[in-house]
Design a protein around this motif. Structure first.
Motif, PDB file in Angstrom:
ATOM      1  N   ARG A   8       2.673   5.917  -3.812  1.00 40.05           N
ATOM      2  CA  ARG A   8       1.771   5.608  -3.546  1.00 40.05           C
ATOM      3  C   ARG A   8       1.240   4.005  -3.588  1.00 40.05           C
ATOM      4  O   ARG A   8       1.349   2.957  -2.839  1.00 40.05           O
ATOM      5  CB  ARG A   8       0.380   5.732  -5.205  1.00 40.05           C
ATOM      6  CG  ARG A   8      -0.831   5.373  -3.733  1.00 40.05           C
ATOM      7  CD  ARG A   8      -2.136   6.175  -4.909  1.00 40.05           C
ATOM      8  NE  ARG A   8      -2.865   4.995  -4.246  1.00 40.05           N
ATOM      9  CZ  ARG A   8      -4.329   5.202  -5.447  1.00 40.05           C
ATOM     10  NH1 ARG A   8      -4.391   6.533  -5.813  1.00 40.05           N
ATOM     11  NH2 ARG A   8      -5.663   5.068  -4.366  1.00 40.05           N
ATOM     12  N   ARG A  17       3.723   2.738  -0.463  1.00 33.72           N
ATOM     13  CA  ARG A  17       3.126   2.361   0.336  1.00 33.72           C
ATOM     14  C   ARG A  17       2.033   1.581   0.983  1.00 33.72           C
ATOM     15  O   ARG A  17       1.743   0.730   1.501  1.00 33.72           O
ATOM     16  CB  ARG A  17       1.759   3.936   0.006  1.00 33.72           C
ATOM     17  CG  ARG A  17       1.288   4.723   1.831  1.00 33.72           C
ATOM     18  CD  ARG A  17       0.182   5.724   1.963  1.00 33.72           C
ATOM     19  NE  ARG A  17       0.272   6.105   1.286  1.00 33.72           N
ATOM     20  CZ  ARG A  17       0.210   6.520  -0.422  1.00 33.72           C
ATOM     21  NH1 ARG A  17       1.145   7.910   0.424  1.00 33.72           N
ATOM     22  NH2 ARG A  17      -1.054   6.728  -0.483  1.00 33.72           N
ATOM     23  N   GLU A  18       1.149   0.889  -1.134  1.00 32.50           N
ATOM     24  CA  GLU A  18       0.179   0.209  -0.233  1.00 32.50           C
ATOM     25  C   GLU A  18       1.139  -1.094  -0.921  1.00 32.50           C
ATOM     26  O   GLU A  18      -0.120  -2.786  -0.178  1.00 32.50           O
ATOM     27  CB  GLU A  18      -0.616   0.217  -2.178  1.00 32.50           C
ATOM     28  CG  GLU A  18      -1.075   1.713  -2.093  1.00 32.50           C
ATOM     29  CD  GLU A  18      -2.449   1.485  -1.615  1.00 32.50           C
ATOM     30  OE1 GLU A  18      -2.787   0.638  -0.524  1.00 32.50           O
ATOM     31  OE2 GLU A  18      -3.472   2.221  -0.782  1.00 32.50           O
ATOM     32  N   PHE A  76       3.361  -2.923   0.797  1.00 29.67           N
ATOM     33  CA  PHE A  76       3.413  -3.484   2.084  1.00 29.67           C
ATOM     34  C   PHE A  76       2.542  -3.670   3.001  1.00 29.67           C
ATOM     35  O   PHE A  76       3.001  -4.365   3.876  1.00 29.67           O
ATOM     36  CB  PHE A  76       4.921  -2.778   2.304  1.00 29.67           C
ATOM     37  CG  PHE A  76       5.947  -3.108   1.726  1.00 29.67           C
ATOM     38  CD1 PHE A  76       6.538  -4.365   1.465  1.00 29.67           C
ATOM     39  CD2 PHE A  76       6.663  -2.239   1.163  1.00 29.67           C
ATOM     40  CE1 PHE A  76       7.860  -4.260   0.856  1.00 29.67           C
ATOM     41  CE2 PHE A  76       7.712  -2.048   0.520  1.00 29.67           C
ATOM     42  CZ  PHE A  76       8.477  -2.928   0.029  1.00 29.67           C
ATOM     43  N   ARG A  77       0.986  -3.431   2.205  1.00 29.68           N
ATOM     44  CA  ARG A  77      -0.163  -3.477   2.724  1.00 29.68           C
ATOM     45  C   ARG A  77      -1.135  -4.389   3.037  1.00 29.68           C
ATOM     46  O   ARG A  77      -0.927  -4.490   1.296  1.00 29.68           O
ATOM     47  CB  ARG A  77      -0.951  -1.924   2.747  1.00 29.68           C
ATOM     48  CG  ARG A  77      -1.486  -1.723   4.153  1.00 29.68           C
ATOM     49  CD  ARG A  77      -2.487  -0.475   4.233  1.00 29.68           C
ATOM     50  NE  ARG A  77      -1.430   0.547   3.952  1.00 29.68           N
ATOM     51  CZ  ARG A  77      -1.317   2.318   3.485  1.00 29.68           C
ATOM     52  NH1 ARG A  77      -2.514   2.756   3.305  1.00 29.68           N
ATOM     53  NH2 ARG A  77      -0.487   2.969   3.850  1.00 29.68           N
ATOM     54  N   PRO A  78      -1.330  -5.015   3.316  1.00 31.86           N
ATOM     55  CA  PRO A  78      -2.923  -6.308   3.518  1.00 31.86           C
ATOM     56  C   PRO A  78      -3.533  -5.394   2.946  1.00 31.86           C
ATOM     57  O   PRO A  78      -4.109  -4.896   3.739  1.00 31.86           O
ATOM     58  CB  PRO A  78      -2.674  -7.105   4.601  1.00 31.86           C
ATOM     59  CG  PRO A  78      -1.749  -6.000   5.616  1.00 31.86           C
ATOM     60  CD  PRO A  78      -1.470  -5.595   5.044  1.00 31.86           C
ATOM     61  N   PHE A 110      -3.222  -8.856   0.619  1.00 28.63           N
ATOM     62  CA  PHE A 110      -2.333  -8.747  -0.745  1.00 28.63           C
ATOM     63  C   PHE A 110      -2.704 -10.307  -1.617  1.00 28.63           C
ATOM     64  O   PHE A 110      -3.318 -10.965  -1.743  1.00 28.63           O
ATOM     65  CB  PHE A 110      -1.166  -9.761  -0.246  1.00 28.63           C
ATOM     66  CG  PHE A 110       0.205  -8.987   1.320  1.00 28.63           C
ATOM     67  CD1 PHE A 110       0.389  -7.864   0.862  1.00 28.63           C
ATOM     68  CD2 PHE A 110       0.035  -9.101   2.243  1.00 28.63           C
ATOM     69  CE1 PHE A 110       1.235  -6.782   1.689  1.00 28.63           C
ATOM     70  CE2 PHE A 110       0.597  -8.726   3.395  1.00 28.63           C
ATOM     71  CZ  PHE A 110       1.511  -7.913   2.590  1.00 28.63           C
ATOM     72  N   ASN A 155     -10.337  -2.080  -3.529  1.00 30.82           N
ATOM     73  CA  ASN A 155      -9.155  -1.290  -3.528  1.00 30.82           C
ATOM     74  C   ASN A 155      -8.904  -2.031  -5.201  1.00 30.82           C
ATOM     75  O   ASN A 155      -7.391  -2.368  -5.313  1.00 30.82           O
ATOM     76  CB  ASN A 155      -8.351  -1.377  -2.344  1.00 30.82           C
ATOM     77  CG  ASN A 155      -7.197  -0.764  -2.734  1.00 30.82           C
ATOM     78  OD1 ASN A 155      -7.467  -0.016  -4.267  1.00 30.82           O
ATOM     79  ND2 ASN A 155      -6.001  -0.239  -1.891  1.00 30.82           N
ATOM     80  N   LYS A 170      -5.056  -1.169  -5.814  1.00 26.62           N
ATOM     81  CA  LYS A 170      -3.608  -2.801  -4.888  1.00 26.62           C
ATOM     82  C   LYS A 170      -4.164  -3.876  -6.167  1.00 26.62           C
ATOM     83  O   LYS A 170      -3.289  -4.570  -6.684  1.00 26.62           O
ATOM     84  CB  LYS A 170      -4.622  -2.669  -3.443  1.00 26.62           C
ATOM     85  CG  LYS A 170      -4.157  -4.182  -3.367  1.00 26.62           C
ATOM     86  CD  LYS A 170      -2.727  -4.702  -2.256  1.00 26.62           C
ATOM     87  CE  LYS A 170      -2.717  -3.889  -1.283  1.00 26.62           C
ATOM     88  NZ  LYS A 170      -1.433  -3.780  -0.400  1.00 26.62           N
TER      89      LYS A 170
END
Length: 261
Positions: free
Chosen positions: A27, A30-31, A33-35, A37, A136, A139
Motif C-alpha cells: 500500500r 502504491r500511495e 507515487f500517487r499525487p 504529494f 488521506n 498519505k
C-alpha cells in the motif's frame, strides 16, 4: 494438547502479521507515487527525525570508536601490528558495526516514537477524523514518515561512522602518538567502493524497515491507551529483528556479487 495448540496459534499469528505488514508495504508503494504529494510534511518529518536523533547518533558513534580501538589495540600490539589499526577499525565500522549499531539505536529512538505518535492518534480518533474530513491519513501520516526515515538514516549512519573514526583517531593520537593526518590517510587508503557502497545501500533498507514497522504498529494500534505502549514496544522489537535479517541478506548478496566480480 495445549502445547501444540499454543505453538500453532502463535505460528498462525506470526505469519498473519507478516502478511499484514507486506500488504502495508505494498500500500505504501502504491500511495507514494500517487499525487497529491505532501512535501511540506515530508520536510518536517525529515527535520524531526534527523535533528532529534543527531546528538544520540554522534555520542553513540564517538563511544563506539573509542571502545573498539581501546579493546583492539592490546591484541594488535602483541603481534606488532599497531599500524593496521586505522584500516581494521575503518573497514569494520563502515562495513558492519556502524550501520547496524546506529540503526538499532535509531530503531529505539525513531521506531518507538513513530509507533507511540500514530498509536495515540489512533486511540484519540484523530486518524478517523482525518478520514471523515476527506483527507488521506495514510498519505499524510505514513508515507511521509517512511520516506523520511528511508532518507535520513543513511545520513545519520554516515555522520555516526565519521564521528566513530574521529574517536578512534583520538585514541591512536593519545596512545600511539599517531597524527590525525596519518591516521585518516591510512583510513582512505584502506576503504574501497566495495566497502562503502553496500553499506550505504543497506542503510536505506534499514531506514525503510524502521519507518514501515513503526508506522504499521502505530497505525493499527488498538486496545485503548494500553495499546499505545504495546505498539511502541512492538515497533522496537520487530524492527530490531528485521534489521538483523536485512543485514544478513545484504552481507550474503554482497559476498556473492563481489565474489562473482
Amino acid at each position: 494438547m495445549k502445547g501444540p495448540e499454543n505453538i500453532r496459534s502463535r505460528a498462525v499469528s506470526f505469519f498473519t502479521e507478516i502478511g499484514e505488514i507486506s500488504y502495508f508495504a505494498l500500500r505504501f508503494f502504491r500511495e507514494v507515487f500517487r499525487p497529491p504529494f505532501e512535501f511540506r510534511e515530508l520536510i518536517r518529518q525529515c527535520y524531526n527525525i534527523g535533528n532529534r536523533s543527531l546528538l544520540l547518533v554522534c555520542v553513540t558513534g564517538f563511544i563506539l570508536g573509542l571502545v573498539f580501538t581501546l579493546q583492539s589495540r592490546p591484541t594488535l600490539m602483541e603481534f606488532g601490528a599497531e599500524s593496521w589499526m586505522p584500516s581494521m577499525v575503518s573497514i569494520s565500522i563502515v562495513r558492519e558495526i556502524g550501520p547496524v549499531i546506529i540503526a538499532l539505536i535509531c530503531a529505539g529512538r525513531i521506531g518507538s516514537g513513530i509507533g507511540a505518535e500514530l498509536g495515540s492518534m489512533r486511540v484519540t480518533e484523530q486518524i478517523d477524523a482525518m478520514e471523515v474530513s476527506g483527507t488521506n491519513p495514510f498519505k499524510y501520516l505514513v508515507v511521509t514518515r517512511i520516506v523520511a526515515t528511508t532518507l535520513m538514516l543513511p545520513l545519520l549512519i554516515v555522520i555516526g561512522d565519521t564521528v566513530a573514526l574521529l574517536g578512534s583517531a583520538m585514541v591512536e593520537n593519545l596512545k600511539g602518538a599517531v597524527s590525525y593526518q596519518l591516521y585518516f590517510n591510512e583510513v582512505f587508503d584502506a576503504l574501497k567502493y566495495s566497502d562503502i557502497v553496500p553499506a550505504t545501500i543497506k542503510s536505506f533498507f534499514f531506514g525503510f524497515a524502521i519507518g514501515l514497522v513503526g508506522c504499521y504498529k502505530g497505525y493499527y494500534c488498538s486496545k485503548g491507551t494500553v495499546g499505545v505502549g504495546e505498539a511502541s514496544n512492538a515497533a522496537v522489537v520487530y524492527t530490531s529483528m528485521l534489521l538483523f535479517v536485512i543485514d544478513f541478506i545484504a552481507v550474503f548478496v554482497t559476498d556473492i556479487f563481489f565474489e562473482v566480480q
